[in-house]
Scaffold this active site. Structure first.
Site, PDB file in Angstrom:
ATOM      1  N   ASN A 210       9.430  29.857 -18.782  1.00  0.00           N
ATOM      2  CA  ASN A 210       8.266  30.426 -18.082  1.00  0.00           C
ATOM      3  C   ASN A 210       8.461  30.274 -16.571  1.00  0.00           C
ATOM      4  OD1 ASN A 210       7.130  27.758 -17.232  1.00  0.00           O
ATOM      5  ND2 ASN A 210       7.027  27.493 -19.447  1.00  0.00           N
ATOM      6  N   LYS A 289      27.026  32.317 -29.269  1.00  0.00           N
ATOM      7  CA  LYS A 289      26.348  33.420 -28.586  1.00  0.00           C
ATOM      8  C   LYS A 289      26.094  34.569 -29.577  1.00  0.00           C
ATOM      9  CE  LYS A 289      26.754  36.454 -24.634  1.00  0.00           C
ATOM     10  NZ  LYS A 289      27.687  37.223 -23.845  1.00  0.00           N
ATOM     11  N   PRO A 324       6.051  20.122 -30.114  1.00  0.00           N
ATOM     12  CA  PRO A 324       5.038  19.054 -30.099  1.00  0.00           C
ATOM     13  C   PRO A 324       4.152  19.215 -28.868  1.00  0.00           C
ATOM     14  CG  PRO A 324       7.218  18.205 -29.504  1.00  0.00           C
ATOM     15  CD  PRO A 324       7.417  19.618 -29.954  1.00  0.00           C
ATOM     16  N   ASP A 325       2.861  18.925 -29.017  1.00  0.00           N
ATOM     17  CA  ASP A 325       1.967  18.921 -27.854  1.00  0.00           C
ATOM     18  C   ASP A 325       2.081  17.526 -27.226  1.00  0.00           C
ATOM     19  OD1 ASP A 325      -0.232  18.728 -26.070  1.00  0.00           O
ATOM     20  OD2 ASP A 325      -1.144  20.440 -27.072  1.00  0.00           O
ATOM     21  N   ILE A 326       2.789  17.464 -26.109  1.00  0.00           N
ATOM     22  CA  ILE A 326       3.136  16.160 -25.526  1.00  0.00           C
ATOM     23  C   ILE A 326       1.886  15.419 -25.075  1.00  0.00           C
ATOM     24  CG2 ILE A 326       4.441  15.022 -23.676  1.00  0.00           C
ATOM     25  CD1 ILE A 326       6.365  17.481 -23.795  1.00  0.00           C
ATOM     26  N   PHE A 342      -3.277  19.690 -17.027  1.00  0.00           N
ATOM     27  CA  PHE A 342      -3.467  20.882 -16.209  1.00  0.00           C
ATOM     28  C   PHE A 342      -3.762  22.047 -17.148  1.00  0.00           C
ATOM     29  CE2 PHE A 342      -2.330  20.674 -11.645  1.00  0.00           C
ATOM     30  CZ  PHE A 342      -2.255  19.294 -11.542  1.00  0.00           C
ATOM     31  N   LYS A 356      -9.651  22.481 -23.339  1.00  0.00           N
ATOM     32  CA  LYS A 356      -8.468  21.607 -23.343  1.00  0.00           C
ATOM     33  C   LYS A 356      -8.868  20.149 -23.143  1.00  0.00           C
ATOM     34  CE  LYS A 356      -5.231  25.172 -22.465  1.00  0.00           C
ATOM     35  NZ  LYS A 356      -4.549  26.084 -21.591  1.00  0.00           N
TER      36      LYS A 356
HETATM   37  N1  CTP Z   1       1.092  20.454 -22.751  1.00  0.00           N
HETATM   38  C1  CTP Z   1       1.912  19.531 -23.332  1.00  0.00           C
HETATM   39  N2  CTP Z   1       2.687  19.876 -24.388  1.00  0.00           N
HETATM   40  C2  CTP Z   1       2.658  21.124 -24.895  1.00  0.00           C
HETATM   41  C3  CTP Z   1       1.819  22.099 -24.302  1.00  0.00           C
HETATM   42  C4  CTP Z   1       1.035  21.735 -23.217  1.00  0.00           C
HETATM   43  O1  CTP Z   1       1.946  18.372 -22.874  1.00  0.00           O
HETATM   44  N3  CTP Z   1       3.418  21.434 -25.905  1.00  0.00           N
HETATM   45  C5  CTP Z   1       0.209  20.041 -21.653  1.00  0.00           C
HETATM   46  C6  CTP Z   1       0.527  20.671 -20.301  1.00  0.00           C
HETATM   47  O2  CTP Z   1       1.434  19.865 -19.555  1.00  0.00           O
HETATM   48  C7  CTP Z   1      -0.849  20.718 -19.652  1.00  0.00           C
HETATM   49  C8  CTP Z   1      -1.795  20.933 -20.812  1.00  0.00           C
HETATM   50  O3  CTP Z   1      -1.098  20.508 -21.973  1.00  0.00           O
HETATM   51  O4  CTP Z   1      -1.203  19.498 -19.063  1.00  0.00           O
HETATM   52  C9  CTP Z   1      -2.239  22.350 -21.025  1.00  0.00           C
HETATM   53  O5  CTP Z   1      -1.105  23.189 -21.121  1.00  0.00           O
HETATM   54  P1  CTP Z   1      -1.282  24.732 -21.427  1.00  0.00           P
HETATM   55  O6  CTP Z   1       0.060  25.365 -21.584  1.00  0.00           O
HETATM   56  O7  CTP Z   1      -2.225  25.321 -20.417  1.00  0.00           O
HETATM   57  O8  CTP Z   1      -2.072  24.663 -22.799  1.00  0.00           O
HETATM   58  P2  CTP Z   1      -1.676  24.896 -24.270  1.00  0.00           P
HETATM   59  O9  CTP Z   1      -2.187  23.745 -25.064  1.00  0.00           O
HETATM   60  O10 CTP Z   1      -0.227  25.203 -24.391  1.00  0.00           O
HETATM   61  O11 CTP Z   1      -2.574  26.158 -24.649  1.00  0.00           O
HETATM   62  P3  CTP Z   1      -2.353  27.702 -24.307  1.00  0.00           P
HETATM   63  O12 CTP Z   1      -0.898  27.906 -23.992  1.00  0.00           O
HETATM   64  O13 CTP Z   1      -2.792  28.373 -25.569  1.00  0.00           O
HETATM   65  O14 CTP Z   1      -3.253  28.008 -23.146  1.00  0.00           O
END
Ligand code: CTP
Length: 422
Positions: A210, A289, A324-326, A342, A356
């Site tokens: 991104n 590749k 994983p959602d860190i 954020f 969030k």
């Molecule tokens: N974040 C994280 N791990 C992930 C996705 C997000 O730690 N896999 C954290 C980001 O660093 C940020 C917050 O979650 O602090 C929100 O990230 P964002 O990308 O806006 O939210 P998402 O949960 O990914 O939701 P969406 O993409 O649907 O808006």
């Protein structure tokens, strides 16, 4: 008292009897190490002479927007950029009304409009003027826009009345001024910050990623160091130099970022997730590749085609699986650190940001409108809103570094409140 060493303070003085106290304030700010330049409104000069302020500050006092003499020393836009803080003390009801409306009809209001640094006001006026609904409405909007209020105090007023509207005592104004700057606010704390994008491999040469530049995360790392914290910066691939006095751990993918965070999170008091973590990754990255010619033709699935004979474009389907959602994992830990996320959004900014805060069980969310390219991913500026369970504070657009100071100060305040400190 914390130090104002190397800080540039633009002291705005507006018309009111309390203007005489600004001479003492100037001195005490200098004692704390600040360099102070004074801007006076015409009204202020009726109460205290520019000569007094010039003699005390040792620098020219600016009075008018179109004063060729002072403009030649330092132009008004340059003056706005020079300041680390604009402190208006005393701030009259008239000045607050002009500031609320974004007027630029004298030098001081123009500087406030042009400034990207924090602005603080120390109101001083008759108690009835202060409690008037118009003044209160102006102050409510200014607070919501991130203007800091120092006072006013209550007590006996110059007009003989008693009530709220007195200029705060000079030592209190100096103390609050030092608190605008984060130095020392996070002394003894360990802060972990994730920054930048992650890259999710499709094959050994291609990836999904991104637009995150890492600038906001790196600026926060610098601000946290300046605030006295030990900082661990877990960074995805960015084109930025490592900030000084920060332990930088470079990672590429979300899985690597997750592992690096979990390895050291137990030692951290604060976690700030600034990274734009890729939400999905290819289920099975190709070991070699991916060759275009080996992809099936949509017209005649079967043997590989030669590029010359292609009539229909090929398609490539990637299966993705969630990363994983860190930050949510950090917030679920039994001894979780103070956790700040954020929310970078292109629409419904505050609604999504609040979701969030709740869904990920965060202590604070910093909301960013990334649809606005002047403050978004690659910009040096940012306009943010700090959201907690019980408050929403919008900061003025400022450089990512200045915004970072404000965010760090907010984190320190919320953390102290959570821990039950004064
Ligand atoms: N974040 C994280 N791990 C992930 C996705 C997000 O730690 N896999 C954290 C980001 O660093 C940020 C917050 O979650 O602090 C929100 O990230 P964002 O990308 O806006 O939210 P998402 O949960 O990914 O939701 P969406 O993409 O649907 O808006």
């Amino acid at each position: 008292m914390r130090d104002l060493q190397n800080k540039h303070i633009l002291l705005g003085v507006t018309g009111g009897i309390a203007a005489y106290k600004s001479a003492e304030l100037l001195r005490r700010l200098q004692d704390a190490g600040a360099t102070v330049r004074v801007v006076m409104t015409r009204g202020a000069t009726e109460f205290i002479t520019p000569l007094t302020m010039q003699a005390l500050s040792g620098l020219p006092v600016s009075l008018d927007l179109l004063d060729t003499e002072t403009e030649s020393v330092m132009g008004h836009i340059e003056l706005a950029r020079w300041a680390d803080l604009i402190l208006v003390a005393p701030a009259s009801a008239h000045f607050l009304a002009g500031l609320r409306l974004g007027r630029a009809d004298d030098l001081l209001t123009t500087l406030c409009l042009a400034a990207t640094c924090p602005i603080a006001v120390a109101p001083a006026m008759n108690q009835a003027m202060w409690s008037n609904v118009a003044t209160q409405e102006n102050c409510r909007i200014l607070r919501a826009n991130g203007i800091a209020f120092f006072g006013p105090d209550a007590g006996l007023q110059a007009c003989g009345e008693v009530g709220q509207g007195r200029l705060l005592d000079v030592p209190d104004i100096v103390r609050l001024t030092t608190e605008v700057f984060p130095s020392g606010l996070l002394a003894g704390r360990t802060v972990m910050i994730t920054a930048g994008p992650t890259r999710e491999a499709i094959d050994p040469v291609r990836y999904i990623s991104n637009h995150s530049s890492g600038k906001q995360g790196y600026a926060l790392a610098e601000a946290a160091v300046e605030a006295g914290a030990k900082v661990l910066l877990i960074s995805g691939p960015v084109a930025l130099a490592a900030p000084q006095r920060v332990t930088l751990i470079n990672v590429v993918s979300a899985d690597e970022m997750y592992a690096a965070v979990m390895a050291q999170i137990a030692a951290c008091d604060i976690f700030i997730g600034v990274a734009a973590v890729a939400d999905f990754k290819p289920v099975a990255p190709a070991p070699h590749k991916i060759k275009k010619q080996l992809l099936p033709s949509p017209a005649a699935a079967g043997p590989a085609r030669d590029a010359q004979t292609v009539s229909e474009p090929r398609t490539l389907t990637l299966s993705l699986v969630e990363n994983p959602d860190i930050i949510a994992s950090v917030a679920r830990l039994p001894n979780r650190p103070f956790t700040v996320g954020f929310a970078a959004e292109t629409e419904n900014l505050l609604t999504y940001a609040r979701q969030k805060l709740e869904n990920k069980r965060l202590d604070l969310v910093i909301a960013n409108n990334v649809a606005d390219s002047s403050i978004g991913f690659n910009s040096d500026n940012n306009g943010t809103t700090i959201i907690s369970a019980d408050a929403t504070v919008t900061l003025p657009v400022a450089s990512k570094r200045q915004v970072s100071n404000r965010i760090i100060a907010a984190i320190a305040n919320h953390l102290a409140a959570k821990e039950g400190q004064p």
